[in-house]
Structures are given as structure tokens and as C-alpha cells.
Design a protein around this motif. Structure first.
Motif, PDB file in Angstrom:
ATOM      1  N   LYS A 288      -2.377   1.577  11.708  1.00 21.53           N
ATOM      2  CA  LYS A 288      -1.643   0.520  12.412  1.00 21.53           C
ATOM      3  C   LYS A 288      -1.165  -0.578  11.466  1.00 21.53           C
ATOM      4  N   ASN A 289      -1.758  -0.658  10.281  1.00 15.80           N
ATOM      5  CA  ASN A 289      -1.339  -1.659   9.287  1.00 15.80           C
ATOM      6  C   ASN A 289      -0.475  -1.054   8.176  1.00 15.80           C
ATOM      7  N   THR A 290       0.092   0.111   8.435  1.00 15.47           N
ATOM      8  CA  THR A 290       0.975   0.753   7.461  1.00 15.47           C
ATOM      9  C   THR A 290       2.379   0.875   8.025  1.00 15.47           C
ATOM     10  N   PHE A 514       7.099   7.261   1.773  1.00 14.83           N
ATOM     11  CA  PHE A 514       7.163   5.839   1.419  1.00 14.83           C
ATOM     12  C   PHE A 514       6.380   5.057   2.455  1.00 14.83           C
ATOM     13  N   MET A 515       5.343   4.350   1.992  1.00 17.19           N
ATOM     14  CA  MET A 515       4.480   3.588   2.889  1.00 17.19           C
ATOM     15  C   MET A 515       4.137   2.244   2.255  1.00 17.19           C
ATOM     16  N   ILE A 516       4.067   1.220   3.090  1.00 11.08           N
ATOM     17  CA  ILE A 516       3.590  -0.095   2.662  1.00 11.08           C
ATOM     18  C   ILE A 516       2.410  -0.451   3.573  1.00 11.08           C
ATOM     19  N   HIS A 517       1.250  -0.624   2.972  1.00  5.53           N
ATOM     20  CA  HIS A 517       0.019  -0.859   3.744  1.00  5.53           C
ATOM     21  C   HIS A 517      -0.618  -2.176   3.330  1.00  5.53           C
ATOM     22  N   ALA A 518      -1.027  -2.954   4.300  1.00  3.05           N
ATOM     23  CA  ALA A 518      -1.746  -4.204   4.037  1.00  3.05           C
ATOM     24  C   ALA A 518      -2.431  -4.656   5.323  1.00  3.05           C
ATOM     25  N   PRO A 519      -3.595  -5.294   5.222  1.00  5.98           N
ATOM     26  CA  PRO A 519      -4.293  -5.786   6.412  1.00  5.98           C
ATOM     27  C   PRO A 519      -3.412  -6.768   7.189  1.00  5.98           C
ATOM     28  N   GLY A 520      -3.269  -6.526   8.467  1.00  6.32           N
ATOM     29  CA  GLY A 520      -2.481  -7.426   9.301  1.00  6.32           C
ATOM     30  C   GLY A 520      -0.992  -7.138   9.302  1.00  6.32           C
ATOM     31  N   LEU A 521      -0.537  -6.238   8.446  1.00  6.81           N
ATOM     32  CA  LEU A 521       0.886  -5.901   8.429  1.00  6.81           C
ATOM     33  C   LEU A 521       1.228  -5.118   9.690  1.00  6.81           C
ATOM     34  N   LYS A 522       2.300  -5.476  10.345  1.00 12.92           N
ATOM     35  CA  LYS A 522       2.713  -4.765  11.551  1.00 12.92           C
ATOM     36  C   LYS A 522       3.227  -3.390  11.151  1.00 12.92           C
ATOM     37  N   GLY A 523       2.434  -2.376  11.457  1.00 10.08           N
ATOM     38  CA  GLY A 523       2.762  -1.027  11.020  1.00 10.08           C
ATOM     39  C   GLY A 523       3.566  -0.245  12.027  1.00 10.08           C
TER      40      GLY A 523
END
Length: 699
Positions: A288-290, A514-523
Motif C-alpha cells: 500500500k506504500n508502493t 518501476f516502483m517507488i516505496h516509502a512509509p506513508g506514500l500513497k501507493g
């Protein structure tokens, strides 16, 4: 019949007869090679005729020069010329089989920067029939050695030699005329080397590439600051507004750029014999954060990985020939992500478990503004640690953490994996999934190296979680280019579960993760059509870094007005509505081929093609002319390459000083204690070393 044979023998015993023999054999051989060894997309009787004619003009011209020589020197010249041309044809056959392209002078110039393990790669590419291109050379030598053909020592009239030369020019002219009648603007509006070879032949292509290379070398000398104005106008006309929803949401976070070597999108969520190929990446992909992209394409040319890096960190395309990092990485001025972030307070570092000169990284990274470049010399490499193009991924990622934990935060760290690199070498002890059964020995191990790469990512993720870096960092993972080339169609068809492979299938096969993952990021999974050129604007928006005035050819993929046009290096494209690949046109959503365009469609497609052509051309102008040296931004200081030193002793000393000045590294936050004990790997090579170490201590 006997008289005919005697006449043939008599003809072959003349210098002109030998010329006809060697020219004819080379011509026939070339036509067969064009039809069987290359995939040139010949369509219709006219193109078939042009293909047959294309090798003849230069064959007559080059072999005809031998008629100007006297005696045996004439024969020696023609045989040596045949051997040289055959070697060139042979080399291009091998290169084309893996890269679907032809050798260029810029590629040769940069070959020393990417030559490691080339022998192993070639052994996997070669086929027995490839050596048949030398058959005619062997035949004529045997015919002369056995005196079946006798050397004609009589003088060949210069007038007749001149007529042969004029004939070659006439054939070349006819070939060019026919080519232009079938494809106008062939030499001025094409980005695809396949077209040049298809219409004009390999020798004409080589001449064309040589002239083009020479012209490009002069562009830097002739470049002027005024050349940036029309490029700026084009970029402003196609500018989009960054997405507000993601603007600056990860400001100040560390950035991990994870380079997934040769990994293609089709492996995500795919199983083989009931087993997930990439379970760890699958988990990330659906987190969910990706923020994941399922229509993200590689856009590389001959530079492959180097092109991917150029696009990701500069939003500039690779060149149509060679690798820009090699040809221009040392001398050009760039506005690269590492330099921009470095001037915003980031520590920047690149990691690669092979020689520093690979793709000229040791010079190009200075031009990009990397503070540190941790290459092979920084690692304690033991027996079994290296395979193919560098350190094995599990060991490389583990051992890179000794430097990651020392970097002052926030940092921008690019980690380049290599185990999934062609020719997909993997030892039995490193495999935990069976190879595919396509019957293609080149393709079948790919699933094993891809699975191994995924396992290494899983181990890295566990370490980041244990150390808390996962909460302080943005993870950007990307596949740099295709792993399975278009020349493996039967295997591709079997893997994808389709009957026949069309150009549409091959276009979609260019998708990479291609993925961008971070805590709290709207995935979530974003379905926009984008590519590597769009990464830098997308990432910079998420980090809240403004890049006003930079020359970026990509757009923020999350933007509402993102144009969703993916330009391929050969001038083809994918857009939300249309796909053009290998000269064929399709509806992107369905894969249905468009054979008769309506007037409305012609206008739509022409508009897309115009954007693609202008994007590629303008980017090329910037690189070939080194135009960014004329770009002055009040917020960005141009990189001074002399400020960077990647020698191990000097770099490690600088790192210590940086830690003292800015004590924000992971190791400092852990009270000066290393966190490496938290990194767990099941790499058998590491376990063997640990066992040896235990035995040594016991003694």
C-alpha cells in the motif's frame, strides 16, 4: 557441356573472371545473411528487390579496386578485402543476435569500457552456421592454392577498371534512388539503423555511421548558446505541472536507487512450476506504500545500462549510436540528479561490484556529481564471490552496507546489481528454482538469475527494516532494459503463452518494473504509459526538489496532464492510444494492427511522431554539442570534475571527514557501532567463509 566448362575455367583464369567470382560469392553470401541472420522487417516485392541489390554496389566498388593492381597483388588485395568484409559481417551477426542493432564507431570506441566477460557472452551467442560467412574466403584461397585458378599476370586496362568503378557508382545510385522512393528522408529522418541496412546494405550503413560520427565530433566545436533557445521552446510547449498530491511528500528522506539488471515486467506476479519468480518484488509491488507502474518501458539504445542511467539521472536520452556515458561522460556538462541533490544537502554515492571503468562510470559519475563511487576495489572479494559481470548480488548488497552505514544522511545511493545480466550465469548452489523449458539455452536460465536477484532484494529489505532505514528512506527500484532480446521469438511466445509473436508483443515486452516505496506514500498501481526518461521529474517532485530551468525531456508520471508518450530510441513509440514498433502500427489497448489509417488517425499519429522525433533530436543536440555548458542557473552550480576523487584511500578519508562534520550516518546514530551483524544472507559462499573462519579460530 565440356566446352562450357572449359570456357568457365578460362574465364576464371583471368583477373576480371576472378573479380566476378569473388564479388558474386560475397554478394550472394551477404543477401543470404541479410535474410537469415537479421530481422530487417522486409515487406513487399520492392523491399525484397532493394535488399538483394543493396550489397552489390559496394561489393563491385571495393573488389573493383583490385583491378588497378598488377599481378598477384590484385588477387591478394581482393582476398584480404573479402576477409575484412566477412569479419565485419560476422561481427555484426553476433552483435545483432543479442542487441537487435548494428555495430557503430562510437560503440567500438567505448568497447573497452564494457568488455568484461565478453568472451563468455560471445560463446553463448555464436552458432555454427555463423562461420559460413567465411566459406567463400576459404574456397577462393583453395582454388588459387591448388592452381585450379591461375593468377593472371597480364595488365588489366585502367580504362576497363574505371568502367567497373563507374558501374559500382551507378549501382549505388540506383540503390539509393530505389530506397528513397520507398522511404523518403531515409538518411535524414531515421533513428533506426535497421532501416539503413535494409535499404542500403551493411557497407553503406558503415560509411553513413562513419560520416555521422565525424559530424557529431565537430558539433561541440561549432556549438553556440543560441542553440538552446529552440530546445527550451520545445520543452516549455510540452511542460506539465507536477502532481500536487505527491509534491514533497518524502522531502529530506534518503533515496535508494536499486538497479534491477535486465529485469522485465512480465516476471512480476508470474509463477514457474507453481513457484513465484519474484516473491519479494511482488510483495513490494502490491504494498500500500508502493507507487508501482505497470506500463513503464525501457527506452535504451546501444548503450543499454548506460542509456538507462543517463535517462534516470539526467532526463536525457541515450544516443542513437554507442553510449553517451562513454563518448561524452568525461567531457560534457550535465544537470544530473546526484549533483542537484548534492547541492541540496544530500550525500551521493554509487555502488557497483565490478571494475570502475565499466561504461566509463569512473569519469561519467564525476560529471554527474557523485560524491563517492564504490566499485570493485572497495570490496573484499574472495573466491566464488564474482560471476559474470561483477559480484554476486547477495554478496554485493550485503557488503555495500559497510559504506551505506557510514554515509551522512540524507543520502542518495544507487546500487547496481549484475547477477541477472546476460548470459545469465549461475552456479547450481545459487539456484532454488528450475530453468525454463523453452528449448532456448540462452533464455532458460533467465528465470533462475531473476529469482536469485529477487532473493537478494528480500535480504536487503530485511536489513533496512532491522536498522530502521526503511522508515527514513525512499526505495526506487527499476529494471534497466530487456533481458531477453527480440531475437528469441519462439522462447518469448512460450513464456508468454501465445502462438505467434507480433511487433506489438515485442513492444509490450519492453516493459520493465518501476516502483517507488516509502512509509506513508500513497501507493497503488499507476497505469500511465511512461518510461525511463520520466523518472527524474517524478522522483524530484516526490522529494520536493525544484529543478526550474533544467533541460529535462521527461515528465512527472503522476501529473494529471502527463502526455503518456514513450519514445523508443529507434523512433518508434507507445502512447495511450497507439503503438508503433518495427514499422507496424497498433491500437495500444487491444494490440489490433492498423493497416489502413483514417485521415483523423494520420493526423493524430503524425502529431505523436513529431513529438517523439523532436524529443530525440533535441536531446541528441544537447549531448552532441555539450550545450548544457551554456546553461546558467542561479540555483545550480555546474559540476567541477576536479572536486571528485574515487581512489579508495582518498575517498575513505573523505568519508571519515564527512562523518565528523555531519554526524548523521546510521553508524553514528547507532552510537558508533556497526549494524552489519543485522544483515543476514543465505549466500553459500558467505557461509563457507564463515565456516572457514570458525575453523581457523578453533585452531
Amino acid at each position: 557441356m565440356k566446352q562450357l566448362w572449359q570456357n568457365i575455367r578460362a574465364g576464371l583464369n583471368t583477373k576480371f573472371g576472378f573479380f566476378l567470382l569473388i564479388t558474386g560469392l560475397f554478394w550472394i553470401k551477404s543477401v543470404i545473411a541479410y535474410q537469415t541472420k537479421f530481422n530487417l522487417g522486409v515487406q513487399g516485392n520492392m523491399q525484397e528487390l532493394i535488399l538483394v541489390l543493396s550489397p552489390l554496389g559496394f561489393a563491385i566498388l571495393l573488389f573493383g579496386i583490385g583491378l588497378y593492381f598488377r599481378g598477384k597483388w590484385s588477387y591478394w588485395y581482393m582476398i584480404i578485402m573479402d576477409a575484412i568484409l566477412s569479419t565485419w559481417l560476422f561481427s555484426n551477426i553476433l552483435y545483432y543476435r543479442e542487441f537487435s542493432d548494428f555495430i557503430t564507431f562510437n560503440l567500438i570506441k567505448g568497447s573497452g569500457s564494457a568488455s568484461d566477460n565478453l568472451g563468455k557472452s560471445l560463446m553463448g551467442i555464436m552458432r555454427g552456421t555463423d562461420f559460413l560467412v567465411f566459406l567463400d574466403v576459404v574456397v577462393v584461397i583453395i582454388l588459387l592454392a591448388t592452381r585450379f585458378i591461375k593468377i593472371d599476370t597480364s595488365k588489366f586496362k585502367l580504362l576497363n577498371a574505371g568502367v567497373v568503378s563507374l558501374l559500382s557508382i551507378a549501382v549505388l545510385g540506383a540503390n539509393l534512388g530505389m530506397a528513397y522512393s520507398n522511404r523518403s528522408g531515409l538518411l535524414t529522418r531515421t533513428f533506426d539503423n535497421n532501416y539503413i541496412v535494409k535499404y542500403l546494405g551493411l557497407q553503406s550503413y558503415t560509411l553513413y555511421d562513419g560520416i555521422k560520427t565525424y559530424q557529431n565530433s565537430n558539433k561541440k566545436k561549432e556549438a553556440k548558446s543560441s542553440q538552446l533557445k529552440p530546445i527550451r521552446k520545445f520543452l516549455n510547449e510540452n511542460k506539465v505541472s507536477p502532481d500536487i498530491q505527491y509534491k514533497g511528500v518524502e522531502k529530506g528522506k534518503n533515496v535508494f536507487v536499486i538497479h534491477l539488471e535486465s529485469l522485465q515486467q512480465f516476471v512480476i506476479d508470474k509463477k514457474w512450476q507453481g513457484k513465484e519468480i519474484t516473491p519479494n518484488l511482488n510483495k513490494l509491488y502490491h504494498d500500500k506504500n508502493t507507487l508501482s507502474f505497470d506500463n513503464f518501458f525501457n527506452q535504451v539504445g546501444q548503450g543499454k545500462t548506460a542509456d538507462a542511467e543517463m535517462m534516470l539521472e539526467n532526463s536525457l536520452y541515450g544516443l542513437p549510436e554507442g553510449a553517451a556515458m562513454v563518448t561524452d561522460g568525461t567531457t560534457n556538462t550535465f544537470q544530473a540528479a546526484p549533483a542537484i541533490l548534492g547541492q541540496k544537502g544530500y550525500t551521493t554515492a554509487a555502488f557497483h561490484g565490478d571494475v570502475p571503468s565499466f561504461w566509463n562510470r569512473d569519469n561519467a559519475y564525476k560529471s554527474f556529481g557523485y560524491d563517492y563511487y564504490f566499485s570493485k576495489q572497495y570490496y573484499d572479494i574472495k573466491p566464488g564471490y564474482v560471476s559474470g559481470y561483477g559480484m554476486k548480488d547477495k554478496i554485493f548488497l550485503r557488503d555495500s552496507m559497510q559504506y551505506i552505514e557510514q554515509l551522512p544522511q540524507p543520502f542518495y545511493a544507487k546500487l547496481i546489481t549484475v547477477s541477472n545480466h546476460y548470459p545469465y550465469l549461475i552456479s547450481k548452489e545459487n539456484t532454488s528454482i528450475k530453468p525454463w523449458d523453452t528449448g532456448d539455452s540462452t533464455v532458460d536460465p533467465y528465470v533462475q538469475t531473476a529469482h536469485y536477484l529477487d532473493q537478494s532484494i528480500g535480504e536487503l529489505m530485511q536489513y533496512l527494516k532491522k536498522t530502521g532505514l526503511d522508515k527514513k528512506s525512499v526505495l526506487m527500484l527499476y529494471g534497466d532494459h530487456y533481458g531477453i532480446s527480440n531475437n528469441h521469438k519462439p522462447a518469448i511466445a512460450k513464456i508468454l503463452g501465445i502462438k505467434g509473436v507480433t511487433n506489438y508483443n515485442l513492444a509490450m515486452f519492453q516493459k520493465v518494473p518501476f516502483m517507488i516505496h516509502a512509509p506513508g506514500l500513497k501507493g497503488g498501481i499507476n497505469h500511465n504509459y511512461g518510461g525511463e526518461i520520466d523518472v527524474m521529474p517524478t522522483l524530484m517532485n516526490i522529494l520536493g526538489v525544484k529543478t526550474k530551468g533544467t533541460f529535462e525531456f521527461g515528465q512527472d508520471m503522476t501529473a494529471k496532464d502527463f502526455n503518456q508518450i514513450v519514445a523508443f530510441r529507434d523512433g518508434g513509440f507507445v502512447s495511450k492510444k497507439y503503438t508503433k514498433y518495427g514499422g507496424d502500427l497498433y491500437y495500444t489497448a487491444t494490440g489490433e494492427q492498423i493497416t489502413d489509417e483514417t485521415e483523423a488517425q494520420k493526423k493524430e499519429i503524425a502529431k505523436i511522431q513529431d513529438y517523439v522525433n523532436n524529443s530525440l533530436t533535441n536531446s541528441d543536440k544537447i549531448i552532441n554539442g555539450d550545450l548544457l555548458r551554456f546553461s546558467d542557473l542561479d540555483w545550480f552550480k555546474k559540476v567541477n570534475k576536479a572536486d571528485y576523487d574515487y581512489k579508495k584511500a582518498n575517498a575513505l578519508e573523505e568519508l571519515k571527514e564527512a562523518e565528523k562534520k555531519n554526524p548523521t550516518s546510521l553508524i553514528q546514530q547507532n552510537h558508533g557501532k556497526s549494524t552489519l551483524n543485522k544483515y543476514k544472507t543465505d549466500a553459500p559462499e558467505v557461509k563457507q567463509d564463515e565456516q572457514k573462519g570458525s575453523k581457523t579460530k578453533d585452531k
